[in-house]
Design an enzyme around this catalytic site. Structure first.
Site, PDB file in Angstrom:
ATOM      1  CB  ALA A 138       8.334  29.376  11.932  1.00  0.00           C
ATOM      2  CD  GLU A 163      12.164  29.625   6.871  1.00  0.00           C
ATOM      3  OE1 GLU A 163      13.355  29.400   5.809  1.00  0.00           O
ATOM      4  OE2 GLU A 163      12.631  30.145   7.865  1.00  0.00           O
ATOM      5  CG  PHE A 166      11.295  20.614  -0.567  1.00  0.00           C
ATOM      6  CD1 PHE A 166      11.167  21.880  -0.844  1.00  0.00           C
ATOM      7  CD2 PHE A 166      11.025  20.463   1.079  1.00  0.00           C
ATOM      8  CE1 PHE A 166      11.055  22.974  -0.021  1.00  0.00           C
ATOM      9  CE2 PHE A 166      10.901  21.231   1.931  1.00  0.00           C
ATOM     10  CZ  PHE A 166      11.182  22.839   1.597  1.00  0.00           C
ATOM     11  CD  GLN A 207      12.950  16.089   9.468  1.00  0.00           C
ATOM     12  OE1 GLN A 207      12.205  16.931   9.434  1.00  0.00           O
ATOM     13  NE2 GLN A 207      13.042  15.128   8.559  1.00  0.00           N
ATOM     14  CG  HIS A 231      15.805  21.839   8.517  1.00  0.00           C
ATOM     15  ND1 HIS A 231      16.949  22.353   7.952  1.00  0.00           N
ATOM     16  CD2 HIS A 231      14.911  21.978   7.784  1.00  0.00           C
ATOM     17  CE1 HIS A 231      16.441  22.857   6.579  1.00  0.00           C
ATOM     18  NE2 HIS A 231      15.046  22.543   6.588  1.00  0.00           N
ATOM     19  CG  LEU A 245      14.099  26.242   8.593  1.00  0.00           C
ATOM     20  CD1 LEU A 245      14.956  24.945   8.881  1.00  0.00           C
ATOM     21  CD2 LEU A 245      12.614  26.009   8.400  1.00  0.00           C
ATOM     22  CD  GLU A 292      14.628  19.611   2.500  1.00  0.00           C
ATOM     23  OE1 GLU A 292      14.814  19.334   3.637  1.00  0.00           O
ATOM     24  OE2 GLU A 292      14.034  19.004   1.667  1.00  0.00           O
ATOM     25  NE  ARG A 336      13.879  18.900   5.946  1.00  0.00           N
ATOM     26  CZ  ARG A 336      12.616  19.459   6.216  1.00  0.00           C
ATOM     27  NH1 ARG A 336      12.105  19.368   7.315  1.00  0.00           N
ATOM     28  NH2 ARG A 336      12.512  20.743   5.454  1.00  0.00           N
ATOM     29  CG  HIS A 362      13.020  21.384  11.408  1.00  0.00           C
ATOM     30  ND1 HIS A 362      12.396  22.687  11.413  1.00  0.00           N
ATOM     31  CD2 HIS A 362      12.247  20.855  10.460  1.00  0.00           C
ATOM     32  CE1 HIS A 362      11.749  23.065  10.608  1.00  0.00           C
ATOM     33  NE2 HIS A 362      11.449  22.013   9.869  1.00  0.00           N
ATOM     34  NE  ARG A 365       8.283  17.038   8.867  1.00  0.00           N
ATOM     35  CZ  ARG A 365       8.705  18.180   8.483  1.00  0.00           C
ATOM     36  NH1 ARG A 365       8.190  18.430   7.158  1.00  0.00           N
ATOM     37  NH2 ARG A 365       9.621  19.121   8.779  1.00  0.00           N
ATOM     38  CG  LEU A 366      10.359  12.384   2.234  1.00  0.00           C
ATOM     39  CD1 LEU A 366      10.240  12.094   0.849  1.00  0.00           C
ATOM     40  CD2 LEU A 366      11.916  12.411   2.510  1.00  0.00           C
TER      41      LEU A 366
END
Lengths: 247, 560
Positions: B22, B24, B91, B205, B207, B217, B220, B262, B330, B365-366
């Site tokens: 999932a 993306e 990103f 996190q 999203h 989702l 991003e 995020r 997320h 987290r990035l």
């Protein structure tokens, strides 16, 4: 909150307690934008915890929730209730043995998938340290569509040939073989041809095209199979009429 | 390559169903000439609000491009530049373009490439649809595990000298999540109950851009490609939360505005909602994700899945209308406490991916670091396990090991046969989710967390009285859901107890009662250790700082 009562007629079968499959009716209060999977989840949570089915992503990418919905192979997470009137009949995917309720036994597909070698057999043995294999967007486009198969097996449930001749390797596995054959980085076509150009391969296909119609990812397996047929025919002519041209 | 090793790949689903499919947007790895390892290092450490272990981050970013290239050599259909080299996209929180992608199905292609490539190796024996219930430990070593074969209901014992857990996250503790049904923290709970601490579990996190009804989702990459977020007045409100000044529409500037990290974007949403600036919908307040200026061609080429999802599940076509979105649970930054070698404190047990916490992600987290993380530390875990096996494992007491497996089996049988308990799986699960949503969300308070801890402790006690409705053996999903609920309750309690103990705000953990970051006390990893009765014991370990002392996270672009 609910906007509509949906009548589901769900196939039930438990090999430990049932001699044969039966149908069970559930009245489910549903929101309009729900999919069949949402309705099943409501049944599982609020009405009948014994119902068994597979699901995970709810976004048509994990391939778990393929079922027959009013006789058509669909992903339950993409079968919108708004598309149906009256009772919705939910059955396990056709052409596979039933393990329990809506859960099928998919060993046959898993075995066939492995047989067609769905992995890159590199044309050159360039080490990873030397960087990427170059591949232009046009080269990527040649096979990209066939990479989108989520292995949901709707195409097997739709395929009249697979229903008649279970040894047929079938649409998804052949499309994946074709995906690697068409990849500019790959040199494994001859190995795969032994499987997919055989009697159990493309020549079983009678080009009904049902596979492409039901594919939720628009992979177009029927197109892939026809391309494999053409390539195999060219191989045959090269081998028999122009033996000197063999690579 | 070690063809003589016997490898069992055990999964509760067929491997291609795993939730990596999932993902993306893509996977980060330095490859372009204008980028550098230093940039990736500083983006990751700053993005994680300095809670990342910097030695691990250094290792991670050095290995990242190698792993992504390895995938390329295995056939992953990465998107390409006109000259045939691998393309990268911008990103959130990343200063340079370094996210490798395969349209907007990057995780799907990574997963299928790995699964299909694995079919080449006869030494890998798969056990599909086996649910692992317990690790078997003897004399401080992991000696294998027990698992239920779903198709038969039989319990099997896998005697293994090294075990690697790669079971993903636990987003299903929350009612509104991008996570698939299978993400129930099973692997985290396995290690936790076997005595390995769960690290940094308070960092969950959100999203920013999920569809408001299903939580699906929208990557991003929507914003990476130039999509903007606006409130009900049409204002790009991120400029009011330290991520401005405003950048030109459709010309995204890295690491600012919509390409902020995020945690900050989701927190900005929360504040705007409090101010009444969000768009009310029947699924709650939303902000609008506007992609219209990208045009149909670019949306179809770069974001086909996004268009499909928004159109089919919400009835909004991003080509013609802005899409209402809201933050959605997320990713778990926390997880099984592992070191830079992907090893846990239990000999013979390793973990990698979202279920593990090395930590490279720190407090936030990035996007696009996690797909790379599972590749880098997945390999590292394998290497560590092989080194361990080559080192010669101590002779285990096989009688004790078998007794451990039998005990696990007996516990399951007790659950299976229990009657008159009266608690239902669906009932307890609903209460857990409501508690997590209310008290462990984007902003938390001491009072709320205390209440959540007490609710969860109660739910764990009541869990001992759940009764199955389904007492048959074949593909018993009632049993499966009961076990998954047990795992989630344990993880959820680790989240809230760790969150209550961390009296500061850092990254994704924001306290209304302790709004500042407190490096003096909390520049440390939290470690939740399992206790059978009662909440986990919370300890702390030091963060490894090598070359980037804690600083200020700056997402104002280069424009100050």
């Amino acid at each position: 909150m609910s906007e509509r009562i949906v009548e589901l007629e769900v196939l039930r079968f438990n090999p430990e307690t049932d001699a044969e499959p039966r149908f069970q009716r559930y009245s489910v209060p549903c929101m309009n934008e729900w999919v069949v999977l949402d309705a099943l989840n409501h049944v599982k949570e609020a009405i009948d915890p014994t119902l068994s089915y597979r699901w995970s992503c709810h976004m048509a990418v994990c391939g778990s929730c393929g079922m027959m919905i009013n006789g058509e192979p669909k992903l339950a997470c993409k079968a919108f209730l708004r598309a149906y009137d009256g009772v919705i009949r939910v059955e396990p995917l056709a052409n596979f043995p039933i393990q329990r309720d809506l859960v099928t036994v998919i060993d046959d597909f898993i075995t066939k998938l492995k047989r067609v070698k769905p992995y890159l057999v590199p044309k050159s043995d360039q080490p990873v340290e030397a960087g990427e294999f170059r591949q232009t967007p046009a080269e990527l486009k040649r096979y990209k569509q066939y990479t989108l198969c989520i292995n949901c097996m709707l195409c097997y449930a739709a395929c009249p040939e697979y229903a008649l001749v279970p040894k047929f390797i079938g649409p998804a596995a052949i499309s994946l073989a074709h995906r690697y054959n068409e990849d500019s980085r790959d040199g494994g076509r001859e190995e795969r041809q032994q499987e997919i150009a055989s009697g159990e391969g493309v020549w079983e296909c009678s080009f009904v095209g049902a596979c492409s119609e039901v594919c939720p990812e628009h992979v177009d397996p029927a197109g892939a199979l026809q391309q494999v047929k053409i390539r195999s025919t060219v191989d045959w002519y090269q081998e028999h009429l122009m033996p000197w041209s063999k690579k | 390559m070690r063809p003589e090793l016997k490898i069992a790949l055990v999964s509760k689903v067929y491997p291609m169903r795993s939730h990596t499919c999932a993902a993306e947007g893509g996977a980060a790895g330095v490859i372009k000439s204008d980028d550098s390892m230093d940039h990736h290092f500083h983006d990751t450490v700053g993005g994680g609000d300095w809670l990342s272990d910097q030695d691990a981050v250094d290792f991670f970013i050095r290995e990242a491009p190698k792993e992504l290239l390895q995938l390329e050599h295995w056939g992953c259909p990465w998107s390409r530049e006109p000259n045939g080299s691998v393309a990268v996209r911008p990103f959130g929180g990343m200063k340079k373009q370094r996210t490798w992608f395969a349209a907007d199905k990057s995780g799907f292609h990574i997963l299928h490439t790995l699964f299909q490539t694995s079919l080449k190796f006869p030494s890998i024996q798969r056990f599909d649809e086996y649910y692992v219930t317990d690790l078997v430990v003897d004399d401080g070593r992991c000696c294998g595990f027990t698992a239920i074969e779903m198709r038969s209901g039989q319990i099997k014992f896998f005697r293994a000298n090294a075990v690697i857990i790669a079971s993903g996250g636990a987003g299903r503790m929350f009612p509104f999540t991008t996570n698939g049904a299978i993400k129930t923290g099973d692997g985290m709970a396995l290690a936790y109950r076997a005595g390995v601490p769960l690290k940094d579990m308070e960092f969950v996190q959100y999203h920013p851009t999920g569809l408001p009804n299903t939580g699906t989702l929208l990557t991003e990459a929507c914003r990476g490609e130039g999509g903007i977020l606006v409130n009900k007045n049409g204002r790009r409100f991120l400029q009011d939360y330290g991520m401005g000044p405003e950048t030109p529409v459709g010309q995204p500037v890295l690491k600012t505005m919509e390409l902020g990290p995020r945690d900050r974007v989701s927190q900005a949403f929360w504040h705007e909602q409090k101010k009444g600036n969000m768009v009310p919908t029947r699924w709650g307040d939303c902000m609008m994700l506007d992609l219209r200026h990208l045009g149909e061609k670019k949306i179809d080429e770069r974001l086909p899945l996004v268009r499909d999802m928004a159109t089919s599940y919400l009835g909004v076509d991003p080509v013609t209308d802005p899409v209402p979105v809201r933050p959605v649970v997320h990713y778990m930054m926390g997880g099984i406490d592992t070191d830079i070698r992907a090893a846990t404190s239990l000999a013979g047990l390793y973990a990698a991916g979202e279920c593990a916490c090395v930590s490279i992600n720190g407090a936030n987290r990035l996007g696009s670091n996690s797909l790379t993380e599972l590749l880098v530390f997945g390999r590292r875990a394998a290497i560590s396990a092989i080194e361990y096996l080559d080192g010669g494992t101590a002779v285990a007491n096989e009688t004790a090991v078998t007794a451990g497996a039998d005990a696990a089996q007996a516990r399951l049988r007790e659950l299976f046969n229990r009657s008159g308990g009266g608690e239902t799986i669906a009932g307890l699960r609903k209460e857990m989710m409501a508690t997590m949503e209310e008290h462990a969300g984007i902003y938390r308070s001491g009072e709320g967390l205390e209440q959540a801890c007490s609710t969860l402790a109660g739910l764990r006690r009541r869990y001992a009285s759940i009764e199955l409705h389904d007492k048959t053996n074949v593909y018993n999903t009632d049993l499966l859901q009961a076990l998954e609920l047990g795992a989630m309750l344990d993880c959820a309690e680790a989240v809230t107890v760790s969150a209550l103990a961390r009296r500061e705000s850092r990254g994704a953990h924001q306290r209304l009662d302790f709004t500042a970051r407190d490096d003096t006390t909390y520049l440390r990893h939290s470690l939740a250790s399992y206790r059978n009765a009662g909440p986990p014991a919370i300890g702390y370990s030091d963060v490894v700082i090598t070359r980037s002392p804690p600083g200020v996270r700056d997402y104002s672009g280069e424009q100050k």
